[in-house]
Design a protein around this motif. Structure first.
Motif, PDB file in Angstrom:
ATOM      1  N   LEU A 355       0.830  -1.197   0.000  1.00 43.77           N
ATOM      2  CA  LEU A 355       0.000   0.000   0.000  1.00 43.77           C
ATOM      3  C   LEU A 355       0.867   1.251   0.000  1.00 43.77           C
ATOM      4  N   GLN A 359       0.145   2.657  -3.458  1.00 47.98           N
ATOM      5  CA  GLN A 359      -1.052   3.492  -3.354  1.00 47.98           C
ATOM      6  C   GLN A 359      -0.751   4.867  -2.766  1.00 47.98           C
ATOM      7  N   ASP A 363      -1.874   8.391  -4.349  1.00 51.43           N
ATOM      8  CA  ASP A 363      -2.669   9.377  -3.613  1.00 51.43           C
ATOM      9  C   ASP A 363      -1.992  10.738  -3.567  1.00 51.43           C
ATOM     10  N   VAL A 371     -11.497   6.544  -3.813  1.00 45.53           N
ATOM     11  CA  VAL A 371     -11.786   5.114  -3.921  1.00 45.53           C
ATOM     12  C   VAL A 371     -12.965   4.891  -4.876  1.00 45.53           C
ATOM     13  N   THR A 386      -5.604   2.338  -5.619  1.00 42.13           N
ATOM     14  CA  THR A 386      -6.575   3.084  -4.814  1.00 42.13           C
ATOM     15  C   THR A 386      -7.899   2.340  -4.762  1.00 42.13           C
ATOM     16  N   GLU A 389      -6.588  -1.752  -3.301  1.00 40.11           N
ATOM     17  CA  GLU A 389      -5.992  -1.875  -1.964  1.00 40.11           C
ATOM     18  C   GLU A 389      -6.564  -0.864  -0.972  1.00 40.11           C
ATOM     19  N   LYS A 390      -6.694   0.407  -1.386  1.00 39.87           N
ATOM     20  CA  LYS A 390      -7.310   1.354  -0.459  1.00 39.87           C
ATOM     21  C   LYS A 390      -8.782   1.017  -0.262  1.00 39.87           C
ATOM     22  N   GLU A 393      -8.846  -1.395   2.414  1.00 40.22           N
ATOM     23  CA  GLU A 393      -8.626  -0.766   3.717  1.00 40.22           C
ATOM     24  C   GLU A 393      -9.894  -0.091   4.230  1.00 40.22           C
ATOM     25  N   TRP A 446     -14.476   8.492   3.070  1.00 40.28           N
ATOM     26  CA  TRP A 446     -13.344   7.690   2.581  1.00 40.28           C
ATOM     27  C   TRP A 446     -13.567   7.250   1.128  1.00 40.28           C
ATOM     28  N   THR A 452      -4.208  10.738   1.071  1.00 34.54           N
ATOM     29  CA  THR A 452      -3.913  10.009   2.308  1.00 34.54           C
ATOM     30  C   THR A 452      -3.933  10.975   3.487  1.00 34.54           C
ATOM     31  N   PRO A 548      -5.476   3.659   6.957  1.00 30.99           N
ATOM     32  CA  PRO A 548      -4.413   3.928   5.972  1.00 30.99           C
ATOM     33  C   PRO A 548      -4.023   5.399   5.972  1.00 30.99           C
TER      34      PRO A 548
END
Length: 882
Positions: A355, A359, A363, A371, A386, A389-390, A393, A446, A452, A548
């Motif tokens: 990440l 990612q 970001d 996202v 993003t 993986e994000k 998260e 989110w 981030t 994250p």
């Protein structure tokens, strides 16, 4: 919602289709260059749509040979057909009608590997995101769900296998030398989940009995002779099916589940209903040809695509803006599966490493997006870390906020409420709100805010009042299209550690919500005050990486060392080591740039060596702790005007100092974990090999000789040890005779195995230093290099660009210009691959000025290309604009 070249698509513009598709019957008469596709589509006009509104279908480079309305040839005055669309007018106002479209396509010439293509004698499809429109005219969008009946006709000798989605209806001979097969998928699905495979392949078969007692036939198709190498994939599939029943209550719903492994594939794999198509690198494995990481990847990706059966197939996404709803959620599910199959702590560390390296830069750069994006020009460019993986998260944070019981209730409600639907993020979040009674409206930011969050932390201890104050400030940086951000709901798992290592139980008396061991940061600034704190504790924050975010917490090395020694959460132990290491590494880069001596923080040395010696800790975790932050991690910590050569030199100096200080200990580890037992791909065996090879890397530095790695290469009885020894030789002693001999031996042993040869290319592509560009260009002239194969291109050109900071970022800029020429060349045959490679330049503005100028020149060369695809145009414009 139809995508057109250069047009920006907006989430706010979504509306349902004007016509409802009731049924799809497809007949394929396969031919390498002249495949005939007949699509019989039954529609009815959606209620409220005016009779004058035409039916508009998507196409992409299509040739139509026939168009029938209710089986009668349609008057040309009623339709307009181009290569990219079909518009039909004067259609019934209410009753259903049938449109039959016949198109002719050339699978052999389809180098984009999207739609129906033929490679190595195998017909194969890839329809996500918008590939089905390359097969026939169609309402090619994810909210158009229908049942499919498929008939496939082909030469029997060349194509004994005729596969598609769903359950097999039967087949027979079909004239001279041909045969046919029919398939029916009873579950309504969007066109992106359609799949067809035809050719001559071997098969591995098994069965699985579901929790309700149904027997499901399992088949994995691979090239003839490779069947034994599919055994681990089959085992992973059966474990995935069992785990999904036990953890999420999801049972498989067809009579058969099939996987087909192909060598030419743009993606890792594709979750087509009942017929998953895989890049063969994520199916084939044995100890001689696959590393421990290969085994772990196979296990995870087999699980990921299988889990899509419910999170993606049974419940799909309403539009492509909701992509995280299937991908982020399913990544979360496969992460949890791998954590249960292997080491939860080690798996979490690997997830966070990925990440942060992939990612977080996304970001922080010109390609930043939420996202759930609200606009796109080319949907293929939003299959990003993003979204995946994000997105995972974000799902994990919901589980953290709600707790295990309410999270499970929310998931169960989602499956119950939206089975058979094309759903949205709002639908998903609403299920958790309804199941738990909690308001998640702020948390939902989110999904819509890019960037981030940065959390600044300070503490204050009052011995007289026995209170600890923990102050937090959050800031989400500006990103393209989003200059200002609202405060996020950030769940931060924490512990207060006593001097003996135990956890202090304290009561939060003011400042905000605390549930169990989770602080809920919901304002820009909050101070949480805890009472009953009889001595100053050490604060461990964001345990398990519960959110994250980037923490700015100026803890002393003594406190970090305390966490590294005592924290019950192994992720936090690893994080403490990382937090001690980064200042040493950034200082070392600065010293190297000036030609000064490099110093290493003593507490870092002692903590690392203490973890390495701690036999109570699993070997895999100790190996992770010994793996210092990467050069890209250091560059990200420095921020601006980065010098990759100085970063590399400084990091090597720190590694050498650790190697010298712990030489005796590393020798003991290397000998202790030299395996005399048979290879097993399980977590325990992989952990021993990882620790042994970490020790080998340090010993090669302390002794400054290739001898030990050369000996390890000669004795290796598995690909993990062989590849690691070769990597150490090539990266640290590139000009030695031992390295030349090992590279030649590896090529001679595995020259006929494409997947293993990719490792040979990758190892050489990541040799540090400016000389690697010449090596790359020489390797491209090798008979082993296949420019048409995405795996080979990624192994050499992609790895060089993404994973070789010093080689790719040469001071003279030549590597950037080479890369620009490659992107332009690849774009002519495979735009999707070219666009993904191009993202390697997303952080060019962080480089020191001379390199940044050279990188910008290369981007401008790409931008001025005469016939850029929409994929590449979208990426290069955004990178340059940023």
């Amino acid at each position: 919602m139809r995508t057109e070249t250069g047009r920006t698509i907006h989430l706010a513009d979504y509306r349902p289709t004007d016509f409802v598709l009731e049924r799809v019957d497809l007949t394929f008469e396969l031919d390498p260059t002249e495949t005939k596709v007949e699509a019989r589509l039954i529609f009815h006009r959606r209620e409220g749509v005016a009779p004058s509104v035409p039916l508009v279908l998507d196409g992409d480079d299509l040739t139509m040979t026939s168009l029938l309305f209710d089986q009668i040839e349609m008057d040309p005055a009623r339709y307009t057909a181009t290569a990219d669309s079909l518009t039909i007018r004067d259609l019934p106002a209410s009753e259903p009608f049938e449109i039959t479209i016949t198109t002719q396509i050339n699978p052999e010439a389809n180098t984009q590997l999207m739609g129906l293509y033929r490679s190595n004698g195998i017909y194969c499809t890839q329809c996500e995101a918008e590939g089905f429109r390359r097969i026939t005219y169609f309402p090619d969008r994810p909210d158009v769900l229908s049942v499919y009946t498929i008939n496939i006709i082909a030469d029997k000798d060349a194509n004994p296998l005729l596969l598609s989605n769903g359950n097999y209806l039967g087949g027979a001979g079909y004239g001279e030398g041909k045969h046919f097969a029919a398939w029916f998928d009873p579950h309504p699905k969007p066109s992106y989940l359609f799949a067809l495979v035809a050719g001559d392949l071997g098969v591995v078969e098994d069965t699985f009995t579901t929790m309700s007692g149904r027997d499901v036939t399992l088949k994995i198709y691979v090239e003839h002779g490779k069947e034994p190498r599919a055994a681990y994939a089959m085992d992973a599939l059966k474990r995935s099916m069992k785990w999904d029943e036990e953890v999420f209550g999801r049972e498989y719903d067809l009579d058969i589940f099939m996987i087909v492994a192909v060598s030419d594939f743009n993606m890792g794999a594709m979750e087509n209903k009942g017929l998953n198509i895989f890049n063969d690198k994520y199916v084939l494995a044995d100890p001689e040809t696959a590393t421990d990481q290969d085994y772990a990847n196979i296990e995870a990706i087999i699980a990921h695509e299988y889990f899509h059966n419910w999170t993606g197939n049974r419940i799909t996404c309403r539009d492509w803006f909701q992509l995280c709803l299937k991908e982020g959620l399913t990544v979360y599910r496969d992460h949890e599966f791998s954590a249960d199959m292997r080491s939860r702590a080690v798996k979490r560390i690997a997830e966070v490493r990925h990440l942060r390296s992939e990612q977080f830069p996304e970001d922080a750069g010109p390609l930043a997006h939420p996202v759930r994006p609200n606009t796109y020009r080319e949907i293929n460019n939003f299959y990003t870390t993003t979204v995946y993986e994000k997105g995972s998260e974000v799902t994990r944070m919901i589980a953290t906020i709600l707790g295990a019981e309410d999270f499970k209730k929310g998931m169960d409600l989602y499956f119950e409420r939206h089975d058979g639907d094309a759903a949205t993020v709002e639908d998903f979040v609403k299920c958790f709100e309804d199941a738990s009674g909690k308001d998640l409206s702020q948390f939902a930011l989110w999904y819509s805010q890019a960037g981030t969050p940065h959390i600044t932390v300070s503490t204050s201890y009052d011995a007289n009042a026995a209170t600890l104050s923990l102050s937090l400030d959050q800031m989400v940086p500006a990103t393209p299209g989003q200059a200002t951000k609202e405060p996020m709901h950030v769940p931060l798992s924490f512990a207060l550690l006593c001097h003996d290592g135990s956890e202090l139980t304290a009561t939060a008396i003011s400042g905000g919500t605390v549930t169990g061991n989770v602080l809920h940061l919901s304002e820009r600034s909050q101070t949480f005050v805890f009472s009953g704190v009889t001595s100053r504790p050490v604060v461990s924050l964001n345990r398990g990486f519960s959110a994250p975010v980037v923490l700015h917490f100026n803890q002393s090395n003594e406190d970090l060392a305390h966490i590294a020694r005592h924290e019950g959460d192994l992720f936090s132990r690893w994080q403490a080591i990382t937090d001690m290491a980064l200042p040493s590494l950034t200082a070392a880069a600065s010293a190297a740039a000036k030609g000064d001596a490099v110093a290493v923080e003593p507490s870092l040395l002692s903590s690392l060596l203490a973890i390495a010696a701690n036999e109570a800790l699993e070997p895999a975790f100790r190996a992770q702790a010994l793996t210092l932050p990467s050069e890209s991690d250091i560059a990200r910590a420095i921020g601006k005007d980065t010098d990759p050569d100085a970063i590399h030199a400084g990091r090597q100096a720190v590694l050498a100092a650790i190697a010298k200080a712990g030489e005796a200990q590393f020798e003991a580890l290397f000998k202790t974990h030299s395996s005399s037992t048979a290879f097993t791909p399980d977590a325990e065996g992989a952990g021993r090999r990882a620790l042994r090879n970490a020790a080998l890397g340090y010993l090669s530095l302390s002794k400054n000789s290739p001898a030990l790695a050369s000996e390890a290469y000669a004795k290796a009885d598995n690909m993990t040890d062989l590849a690691q020894a070769l990597t150490i030789l090539a990266h640290r002693f590139p000009d030695s005779s031992e390295t030349a001999a090992a590279l030649a031996n590896f090529e001679q042993r595995f020259g006929s195995n494409a997947l293993v040869l990719d490792k040979w290319f990758t190892i050489q592509a990541t040799i540090p230093g400016e000389a690697t560009l010449d090596r790359i260009q020489t390797l491209m002239k090798s008979t082993h290099y296949a420019a048409s194969n995405p795996n080979r291109v990624r192994a050499l050109v992609g790895t060089f660009a993404f994973s070789n900071p010093t080689g790719f970022n040469r001071r003279d800029g030549k590597a950037y210009h080479f890369f620009a020429s490659q992107v332009l060349e690849i774009d002519q045959r495979n735009p999707q691959l070219a666009a993904r490679l191009l993202t390697a330049l997303r952080s060019w503005q962080m480089l020191e000025p001379n390199r940044a100028n050279s990188a910008r020149e290369a981007l401008q060369i790409i931008s001025s290309g005469s016939e850029l695809s929409n994929d590449v145009r979208d990426i290069v414009d955004r990178i340059l604009k940023g």
